[in-house]
Scaffold this active site. Structure first.
Site, mmCIF file in Angstrom:
data_model
loop_
_atom_site.group_PDB
_atom_site.id
_atom_site.type_symbol
_atom_site.label_atom_id
_atom_site.label_comp_id
_atom_site.label_asym_id
_atom_site.label_seq_id
_atom_site.Cartn_x
_atom_site.Cartn_y
_atom_site.Cartn_z
ATOM 1 N N LYS A 1 0.864 -1.183 0.000
ATOM 2 C CA LYS A 1 0.000 0.000 0.000
ATOM 3 C C LYS A 1 0.901 1.233 0.000
ATOM 4 O O LYS A 1 1.936 1.245 0.684
ATOM 5 C CB LYS A 1 -0.905 -0.027 1.241
ATOM 6 C CG LYS A 1 -1.919 1.108 1.303
ATOM 7 C CD LYS A 1 -2.868 0.944 2.481
ATOM 8 C CE LYS A 1 -3.905 2.047 2.566
ATOM 9 N NZ LYS A 1 -4.864 1.849 3.675
ATOM 10 N N SER B 1 -9.755 2.086 2.715
ATOM 11 C CA SER B 1 -8.845 2.847 1.887
ATOM 12 C C SER B 1 -7.826 1.985 1.139
ATOM 13 O O SER B 1 -7.196 2.459 0.198
ATOM 14 C CB SER B 1 -8.080 3.864 2.740
ATOM 15 O OG SER B 1 -7.296 3.206 3.723
ATOM 16 N N SER C 1 -10.128 -0.406 6.823
ATOM 17 C CA SER C 1 -9.553 -0.266 5.483
ATOM 18 C C SER C 1 -8.903 -1.504 4.904
ATOM 19 O O SER C 1 -8.520 -1.502 3.736
ATOM 20 C CB SER C 1 -8.538 0.866 5.470
ATOM 21 O OG SER C 1 -9.223 2.085 5.403
HETATM 22 N N1 GLN Z 1 -13.246 4.285 6.220
HETATM 23 C C1 GLN Z 1 -12.604 4.721 7.421
HETATM 24 C C2 GLN Z 1 -12.185 6.175 7.265
HETATM 25 O O1 GLN Z 1 -12.484 6.731 6.275
HETATM 26 C C3 GLN Z 1 -11.452 3.843 7.744
HETATM 27 C C4 GLN Z 1 -10.204 4.173 7.039
HETATM 28 C C5 GLN Z 1 -9.076 3.289 7.412
HETATM 29 O O2 GLN Z 1 -9.259 2.234 8.033
HETATM 30 N N2 GLN Z 1 -7.873 3.721 7.062
HETATM 31 O O3 GLN Z 1 -11.581 6.746 8.096
#
Ligand code: GLN
Length: 486
Positions: free
Chosen positions: A75, A150, A174
């Protein structure tokens, strides 16, 4: 070749049916072929890294390690020496780190070969991978739909078998949510299991590195190599070294599985509801005892998380001032304009919104009303899990209330935030959790993957991975490939 597990690939490498160069060539060619349609990778290396290939081949020649020669992508928030680390942001569009994240180093030492860097929501904020400065990612099951976020690029890359494995990070879901939406397996380990050194910070008390791959066994092999104390990260736990023990049978005898019935009953999508119950029944058929549990404060998780995570992000992202870190605006004459203009140009809309919310929640007068309240809710949610784990060994629950949605379908932030309702509670409690494929929807949206979440006791990755591994030994949902990528 592309649908083999890590152990199968390692077997072929060990018996010399295929060389490291050949295996990586197959996946590298797939990355080249499929990146235009998926946009899963922000950076694809210009060519295979000869030094990594040699290191892996030598490790195999002396009979070392399962992971030697297995390709992956990281990532794009893991710092990689000599290769861009953008974090999905214009702020870091040209950033080349002078050092590697510990995760990158450890997997490199284990002989894994990195092919590039995966797309992601900017600074890991999002649930759809639409908030990337490098464009949205397409879900390999339907390119008009999101892969989740994400870690959407990582998930899409594995689902399209551009790589067999990718690293991800999970602050509030994410890894699990994109794994579910893309039909792959993904684990977020316990907070403290894996070093965060060199992983660009979003919300430090929640961020955790993890693995996305085809199967639970694949995830577990890679997680074993990533985990363990790191003196460079003071939040990495001292007792965090762990080695996966693959179960020898498929029975779940004596295992108590807690089920949040209310969450499942409230699911609006009939396919997700039906598949979730079916998967739970299958665990029961394998010998597990199913016990109803309640997590009474979990429905406050979205509200608490969307105060705490922005608060931490507003602090973490203050370093990107255009002077010490990040994009620097041109043509400004004074320091304050330099800060303002650099941040205006560097950050995208979602990131700016979160910085504003976080700074507001931490400001005097609002700190007690919002930040402190949210911290109290976080404790209540942790206590709910403690009570549940006094009765059960694992909790099984949905990952996402819906299957992959269309690009642009959740333009308002709040409905996107609601998509995290099932992943946030375990994140706030710091618990290990994974998503595994349990089948497909058949509705009007077409054939889209569905995942089941398994949450474990703190530091008990072994149990959730064992349950997933046993389930996957008797099912093949995780081995399905999207038609366009076979
Ligand atoms: N969807 C969540 C957010 O927007 C989680 C993001 C994540 O786990 N990095 O913060």
């Amino acid at each position: 070749m592309i649908n083999l597990t890590i152990r199968q690939m390692a077997g072929l490498l060990a018996e010399k049916s295929i060389s490291v160069q050949e295996l990586n060539g197959v996946f590298y060619d797939r990355c080249r072929a499929h990146n235009a349609s998926t946009n899963a990778l922000i950076t694809l290396n210009d060519e295979l890294n000869a030094a990594e290939i040699l290191h892996a081949q030598q490790a195999i020649d002396v009979g070392n390690h399962w992971l030697a020669g297995i390709p992956l992508v990281h990532k794009d928030l893991f710092c990689t020496q000599g290769i861009k680390t953008t974090c999905g942001s214009n702020m870091l569009a040209n950033f080349i780190s002078p050092y590697n994240a510990t995760v990158v180093d450890r997997l490199g030492q284990a002989g894994m070969v990195s092919l590039g860097k995966a797309n992601m929501d900017e600074f890991a904020m999002g649930s759809s991978n639409e908030h990337s400065a490098f464009g949205p990612v397409g879900n390999p099951w339907d390119l008009t739909r999101v892969p989740g976020g994400s870690s959407g690029g990582s998930a899409a890359a594995v689902a399209a078998r551009m790589v067999p494995v990718a690293t991800g990070s999970d602050t509030g879901g994410s890894i699990r949510q994109p794994a579910a939406l893309c039909g792959i397996t993904g684990i977020k380990p316990s907070y403290g299991r894996v070093s965060r050194y060199g992983m660009v910070a979003f919300a430090s008390s929640l961020d955790q590195a993890g693995v996305m791959a085809v199967s639970a066994d694949d995830c577990a092999l890679v997680l074993s190599a990533m985990s363990g104390h790191d003196p460079l990260d003071s939040t990495s736990a001292h007792a965090s070294t762990w080695a996966w023990e693959k179960p020898q049978d498929t029975e779940l005898k004596d295992l108590k599985v807690g089920v949040t019935r209310a969450w499942i009953d409230a699911l609006e999508d009939p396919d997700i509801k039906q598949r979730t119950w079916q998967a739970i029944e299958q665990l029961q058929d394998q010998g597990a005892q199913i016990i109803d549990i309640e997590l009474p404060h979990a429905d406050l998780a979205v509200s608490a998380y969307y105060v705490l995570a922005p608060a931490e992000c507003s602090s973490n992202l203050s370093r990107f001032d255009g002077v010490r870190f990040g994009h620097q605006a041109e043509g400004v004459n004074d320091l304050e304009s330099l800060y303002r203009q650099s941040r205006t140009e560097g950050f995208g809309e979602e990131v700016k919104k979160r910085i504003m919310i976080g700074a507001w929640a931490l400001s005097s007068g609002y700190y007690d009303a919002y930040y402190l309240q949210a911290q109290k809710v976080r404790r209540l949610i942790s206590n709910d899990f403690k009570q549940a784990f006094a009765q059960v060994d694992v909790i099984a629950c949905p990952v996402s209330p819906e299957t992959a949605f269309e690009h642009g379908a959740k333009a308002d932030g709040v409905s996107m935030y609601q998509a995290d309702q099932f992943t946030l509670p375990a994140s706030l409690a710091g618990l290990p959790c994974l998503s595994m494929p349990i089948g497909f929807s058949q509705g009007q949206n077409g054939r889209l993957p569905i995942g089941l979440q398994l949450v474990g006791r703190y530091f008990d990755e072994q149990t959730i991975l064992s349950v997933a591994d046993k389930y996957q030994q008797t099912t093949d949902h995780h081995l399905q490939l999207p038609e366009a990528f076979q």
